[in-house]
Design a protein around this motif. Structure first.
Motif, short mmCIF file in Angstrom:
data_model
loop_
_atom_site.label_atom_id
_atom_site.label_comp_id
_atom_site.label_asym_id
_atom_site.label_seq_id
_atom_site.Cartn_x
_atom_site.Cartn_y
_atom_site.Cartn_z
N PRO A 290 0.65 -1.29 0.28
CA PRO A 290 0.07 0.01 0.02
C PRO A 290 0.96 1.26 0.10
N LEU A 291 2.34 1.13 0.51
CA LEU A 291 2.84 2.32 0.51
C LEU A 291 3.90 2.47 -0.55
N ARG A 292 3.70 1.46 -1.68
CA ARG A 292 4.47 1.53 -3.03
C ARG A 292 4.76 2.97 -3.56
N GLU A 293 3.27 3.26 -3.93
CA GLU A 293 3.18 4.52 -4.80
C GLU A 293 3.88 5.74 -4.03
N HIS A 294 3.61 5.70 -2.66
CA HIS A 294 4.27 7.05 -1.99
C HIS A 294 5.46 6.92 -2.02
N ALA A 295 6.29 5.57 -1.80
CA ALA A 295 7.44 5.48 -1.65
C ALA A 295 8.13 5.93 -3.21
N GLU A 296 7.55 5.75 -4.28
CA GLU A 296 8.10 5.91 -5.29
C GLU A 296 8.00 7.38 -5.61
N GLN A 297 7.21 8.13 -5.20
CA GLN A 297 6.93 9.50 -5.32
C GLN A 297 8.16 10.39 -4.63
N VAL A 298 8.41 9.60 -3.27
CA VAL A 298 9.50 10.21 -2.64
C VAL A 298 10.85 10.27 -3.23
N VAL A 299 11.04 9.00 -3.61
CA VAL A 299 12.42 8.75 -4.59
C VAL A 299 12.65 9.90 -5.39
N GLN A 300 11.45 10.01 -6.33
CA GLN A 300 11.59 10.74 -7.43
C GLN A 300 11.34 12.12 -7.30
N THR A 301 10.96 12.73 -6.34
CA THR A 301 10.42 14.21 -5.87
C THR A 301 11.73 14.80 -5.39
N SER A 302 12.12 15.98 -6.07
CA SER A 302 13.37 16.71 -5.57
C SER A 302 13.27 17.40 -4.38
N VAL A 303 14.04 18.03 -3.69
CA VAL A 303 13.97 18.45 -2.38
C VAL A 303 13.29 19.93 -2.79
N GLY A 304 13.53 20.66 -3.87
CA GLY A 304 12.97 21.83 -4.33
C GLY A 304 11.41 21.72 -4.18
N SER A 305 10.86 20.72 -4.94
CA SER A 305 9.43 20.41 -5.19
C SER A 305 8.68 19.96 -3.79
N ARG A 306 9.59 19.13 -2.86
CA ARG A 306 8.82 18.95 -1.83
C ARG A 306 8.92 20.21 -0.89
N MET A 307 9.77 21.29 -0.74
CA MET A 307 9.83 22.25 -0.05
C MET A 307 8.61 23.35 -0.71
N GLU A 308 8.63 23.41 -2.00
CA GLU A 308 7.72 24.23 -2.48
C GLU A 308 6.13 23.90 -2.36
N HIS A 309 6.02 22.53 -2.09
CA HIS A 309 4.88 21.94 -1.55
C HIS A 309 4.37 22.25 -0.24
N HIS A 310 5.12 22.28 0.71
CA HIS A 310 5.06 22.78 1.77
C HIS A 310 4.78 24.20 2.33
N LEU A 311 5.85 25.07 1.50
CA LEU A 311 5.79 26.58 1.85
C LEU A 311 4.91 27.23 0.94
N ARG A 312 4.56 26.80 -0.06
CA ARG A 312 3.79 27.77 -1.08
C ARG A 312 2.61 27.93 -0.28
N PRO A 313 1.87 27.19 0.29
CA PRO A 313 0.61 27.51 1.14
C PRO A 313 0.81 28.74 2.11
N VAL A 314 1.92 28.52 2.94
CA VAL A 314 2.36 29.40 3.85
C VAL A 314 2.69 30.72 3.25
N SER A 315 3.44 30.70 2.15
CA SER A 315 3.55 32.04 1.56
C SER A 315 2.10 32.58 0.90
N ALA A 316 1.52 31.80 0.11
CA ALA A 316 0.59 32.49 -0.63
C ALA A 316 -0.72 32.81 0.56
#
Length: 468
Positions: free
Chosen positions: A281-307
Motif C-alpha cells: 500500500p505504500l509503494r506508490e508513496h515511496a516511488e514519489q518520495v524517491v523521484q521528488t526533488s528537494v525543491g518540489s517538496r519544499m515548494e509543496h509545503h511552503l507555497r501555502p504558507v507564502s500565499a
C-alpha cells in the motif's frame, strides 16, 4: 498569418504535458492566495478609513523581538522583512526550477520571457522618471523610480486562473516565468539601490549559514531543526548587514536542488525494488518520495504558507492608507503617484509587449500557431499588477508611514486594479475562443489520458485561433 517552415523558431510554443499539468496546479493554488491577498488589503483599507483607524496604525507600530540582536522591529517591518523572505524563498525555488527543468532551460525559450521581463522593468521606470521630471517637483520623488517595475506573482496568477481556465499553457507559463524573472530583477534593485549602509563583516558572516544551508539541501538533509536555524541565522545576518533581508530568501531558494540527481535516485530505486513489493500500500508513496526533488517538496509545503499567510499579512500591514478627508485628492496631486499608476498600466504594457515583439522582429521568430498577439496584449496588461513588491519598494524609497508612502499605496492599488480589469476584458474574450478549441481537442483524448496535441507524432498542427 501564413504558416512558417518548421525550421523557424517559435515564441511561446506549447509546453510538455507534465509542465502543463504543473502550471495548472500552480494556478489553482494561487487563486486562493490571490483571494486572501485581496481580502487582506481590503480589510486594511476599510480599517484605515474607519473611525477606529488609530487602532490599525497602532497595531502596525507594535514592536516585538530581541533588542540585543537588533531585531526589535515593528509588526509592519516583520511582515516586510520577515514574512516576505518566505515569499521570495518560494520565488527562488520557482526560478531555480525554471532554469533547471522548466522554460528557462532552453536558451531560445528563455530569451523571450527574460527580454520581456527586462523591458517590463525598464519602460515603467522610464515612464515614472519622465512624469516626475516633467512635473518640476523637487525633493526625493525620483527615489520611487523602481516602484512600478514589479509584477505580483500571486495577484496576477490568481486573476489569470479565474478568467483564463482555457488559455494555452504556454501563455500561462510565460506569465509565470516573466513574473519570477521580474521578481529576481526587483530584488536585485532592492539590494543595490535601496541599501543605505552596508556592513561587510556581517554580510561575510552570512555566507557561513548560507553555505551550510546549501550543503544540507544538496545532501537532502531537510530536517526542520537543521534548516530552520540556518535559514534564520542567514536572514538575521543579511538583515543586520543593511541589505534587505528578503535577498537571503531568494539566495536560499536558488541553493535548493530542483531535480533528483542520478547519484541519489538510482540506488534508492534499486532498494525500493528489492524491499517494497509492487502491491504494497505504500509503494506508490515511496516511488514519489524517491523521484521528488528537494525543491518540489519544499515548494509543496511552503507555497501555502507564502500565499495563504505571509503575503496576505504583508498586504494587511502595508495596504492600509487613509483616503478620507482629502487623502485621495492629495495622492493624485503628487506626480510620484501619477508616475506609478502610468508605469504599471502603460509602462508594463509597452515594455512586455514591445520586448516580445522585438524578439519576434529581430530573431525572425513568430508566435506559435495556437497563439495570437491578442493573447500577448492581455498578458502584458496583466503584468501591470504590481502589488506586493511595489508596496515594499515604496516603503524602502520613501519610508513607511510617510505622506508620500501613502500616495504610493493609493497609486499601486489603483494602477494594479486598472491593469487587472483591462487584462480581464482582453483575456476573457480570448478564453472563450480557446474554450471552443479545448472542446474539439477533448474529442482526441486517447486512453492514455494525454491530449494528442501534447504528442506531436499523433497530432496534426492545430488550427490558429480566431484573432478577432
Amino acid at each position: 498569418m501564413a504558416l512558417l517552415p518548421p525550421t523557424s523558431p517559435r515564441l511561446l510554443p506549447r509546453s510538455t504535458w507534465p509542465e502543463a499539468q504543473r502550471v495548472t496546479a500552480l494556478l489553482r493554488t494561487e487563486t486562493v492566495g490571490g483571494a486572501l491577498l485581496l481580502a487582506a488589503a481590503a480589510l486594511a483599507l476599510v480599517w484605515a478609513n474607519s473611525p477606529w483607524r488609530d487602532g490599525y496604525f497602532a497595531l502596525r507600530d507594535v514592536t516585538v523581538g530581541p533588542h540585543a540582536l537588533h531585531l526589535d522591529l515593528s509588526l509592519a517591518t516583520w511582515a516586510a522583512d520577515g514574512l516576505l523572505a518566505i515569499f521570495f524563498f518560494v520565488a527562488g525555488l520557482e526560478l531555480k526550477h525554471e532554469f533547471v527543468a522548466g522554460t528557462l532551460r532552453d536558451p531560445r525559450k528563455a530569451a523571450v520571457p527574460i527580454v520581456a521581463a527586462a523591458c517590463g522593468v525598464a519602460v515603467p521606470a522610464i515612464v515614472y522618471a519622465v512624469v516626475v521630471a516633467t512635473s518640476g517637483v523637487g525633493g526625493d520623488a525620483m527615489r520611487g523610480w523602481a516602484i512600478p517595475t514589479a509584477t505580483d506573482i500571486a495577484f496576477a496568477l490568481a486573476v489569470l486562473a479565474v478568467i483564463g481556465s482555457s488559455l494555452p499553457s504556454g501563455l500561462r507559463a510565460f506569465l509565470l516565468t516573466l513574473a519570477v524573472v521580474d521578481d529576481l530583477i526587483a530584488i536585485t534593485i532592492i539590494a543595490i539601490f535601496y541599501t543605505s549602509s552596508l556592513d561587510l563583516t556581517l554580510l561575510a558572516l552570512a555566507v557561513v549559514p548560507l553555505a551550510l544551508f546549501g550543503i544540507a539541501v544538496q545532501r537532502r538533509r531537510t530536517y526542520w531543526w537543521l534548516l530552520g536555524p540556518l535559514a534564520f541565522a542567514a536572514w538575521a545576518l543579511v538583515h543586520a548587514s543593511g541589505i534587505h533581508a528578503t535577498v537571503a530568501g531568494v539566495i536560499m531558494g536558488l541553493l535548493v536542488p530542483s531535480v533528483v540527481s542520478r547519484k541519489y535516485q538510482a540506488p534508492n530505486i534499486e532498494r525500493l525494488e528489492r524491499e517494497v513489493p509492487t502491491d504494497h500500500p505504500l509503494r506508490e508513496h515511496a516511488e514519489q518520495v524517491v523521484q521528488t526533488s528537494v525543491g518540489s517538496r519544499m515548494e509543496h509545503h511552503l507555497r501555502p504558507v507564502s500565499a495563504g499567510f505571509a503575503v496576505p499579512v504583508f498586504a494587511f500591514m502595508a495596504a492600509g492608507v487613509t483616503v478620507v478627508g482629502g487623502g485621495l485628492g492629495a495622492a493624485w496631486h503628487d506626480p510620484a503617484a501619477l508616475g506609478i499608476a502610468l508605469g504599471l498600466v502603460l509602462g508594463k504594457l509597452v515594455g512586455v509587449l514591445g520586448g516580445t515583439f522585438a524578439m519576434a522582429t529581430f530573431t525572425k521568430a513568430r508566435l506559435d500557431e495556437d497563439l495570437t498577439w491578442s493573447d500577448m496584449l492581455g498578458v502584458s496588461l496583466l503584468a501591470g499588477v504590481g502589488f506586493t513588491v511595489s508596496l515594499l519598494i515604496g516603503e524602502l524609497a520613501f519610508g513607511a508611514g510617510s505622506p508620500r508612502d501613502d500616495h504610493v499605496k493609493v497609486a499601486v492599488l489603483t494602477g494594479s486594479l486598472a491593469a487587472a480589469v483591462l487584462a480581464a476584458v482582453v483575456l476573457r474574450a480570448r478564453n472563450r475562443v480557446y474554450a471552443q478549441i479545448a472542446l474539439r481537442e477533448a474529442e482526441d483524448l486517447d486512453d492514455d489520458g494525454i491530449p494528442d496535441v501534447y504528442q506531436p507524432e499523433q497530432s496534426a498542427p492545430p488550427a490558429r485561433p480566431d484573432s478577432r
